[in-house]
Design a protein around this motif. Sequence first.
Motif, PDB file in Angstrom:
ATOM      1  N   ILE A 283       0.858  -1.188   0.000  1.00 28.97           N
ATOM      2  CA  ILE A 283       0.000   0.000   0.000  1.00 28.97           C
ATOM      3  C   ILE A 283       0.887   1.228   0.000  1.00 28.97           C
TER       4      ILE A 283
ATOM      5  N   THR B  17       3.289  -1.230   4.096  1.00 27.72           N
ATOM      6  CA  THR B  17       2.867   0.154   3.897  1.00 27.72           C
ATOM      7  C   THR B  17       4.069   1.054   3.664  1.00 27.72           C
ATOM      8  N   CYS B  18       3.855   2.107   2.891  1.00 25.75           N
ATOM      9  CA  CYS B  18       4.829   3.189   2.804  1.00 25.75           C
ATOM     10  C   CYS B  18       4.070   4.470   2.481  1.00 25.75           C
TER      11      CYS B  18
ATOM     12  N   LYS C  76      -1.315   8.718   6.289  1.00 25.94           N
ATOM     13  CA  LYS C  76      -0.857   7.622   7.141  1.00 25.94           C
ATOM     14  C   LYS C  76      -2.008   6.886   7.827  1.00 25.94           C
TER      15      LYS C  76
ATOM     16  N   CYS D 251      -3.737   4.769   5.249  1.00 24.47           N
ATOM     17  CA  CYS D 251      -2.856   3.676   4.839  1.00 24.47           C
ATOM     18  C   CYS D 251      -2.825   2.573   5.899  1.00 24.47           C
ATOM     19  N   GLN D 252      -2.667   2.979   7.153  1.00 28.06           N
ATOM     20  CA  GLN D 252      -2.602   1.999   8.235  1.00 28.06           C
ATOM     21  C   GLN D 252      -3.945   1.316   8.459  1.00 28.06           C
TER      22      GLN D 252
ATOM     23  N   ALA E 128      -4.282  -1.287   5.747  1.00 28.63           N
ATOM     24  CA  ALA E 128      -3.399  -2.410   6.044  1.00 28.63           C
ATOM     25  C   ALA E 128      -3.972  -3.288   7.146  1.00 28.63           C
TER      26      ALA E 128
ATOM     27  N   GLU F 123       0.527   5.044   0.125  1.00 29.80           N
ATOM     28  CA  GLU F 123      -0.489   6.052   0.428  1.00 29.80           C
ATOM     29  C   GLU F 123       0.072   7.023   1.458  1.00 29.80           C
TER      30      GLU F 123
END
Length: 211
Positions: free
Chosen positions: A5, A29-30, A10, A13-14, A17, A7
Amino acid sequence: MHILIIEDEKQLCQSIAEGLRMDGYEADTCFDGDEGLELCLVENYDLILLDLNLPGVDGLEILRQFRESNTSTPVLILSARGQILTKPFHFEELEARIRSLTRRKFIQQDVCLQCGRISFDTRTRKASIDGLPLSLTRKESSLLEYFLLHQNRIISPEEMIEHIWDGSVNSLSNSIRVHISSLRKKLRTALGFDPIQNKIGQGYILTEDIK
């Protein structure tokens, strides 16, 4: 199933995830384009969720460079620009898109799906038990294929409607139960036992540890 992912929001994104991990996926994630591009090029992912508006390398540039070396891995764009999956979106919609994309990929890569003594050729649409042909209707074949693609995971009636019935019936329809019952009967006759379990209130599961 390994998903990346990329995005920059944050929390979003989290959250994505975490939801995917609860679904049984492995999720990395990044939050910026530079790291995202590097991960795309050096790691092997089954699916990439990519935002377009990123700090550092733009999402479209990541996609362009990634496609120069990899044309098969599905990429699902997450964007406020009205692209493929517009933000904000419901997580259920994201789940559905992921299932659809990964299903197409695995059908292309795994021409012959297997689970214990059950085999299904995705090119010829033919099923077999211990190498012997198993006569199935078109809908039964689609059900078996979907079960084999998602072994050891409970599949809800709603998911079956979305991917096999294209939303043309509702979750209370007798059509689902009739076709699953018919498929289970044929498998039970050929195998000597029923490999598909009914989880009351949840759905159905084809287990990997078939005897």
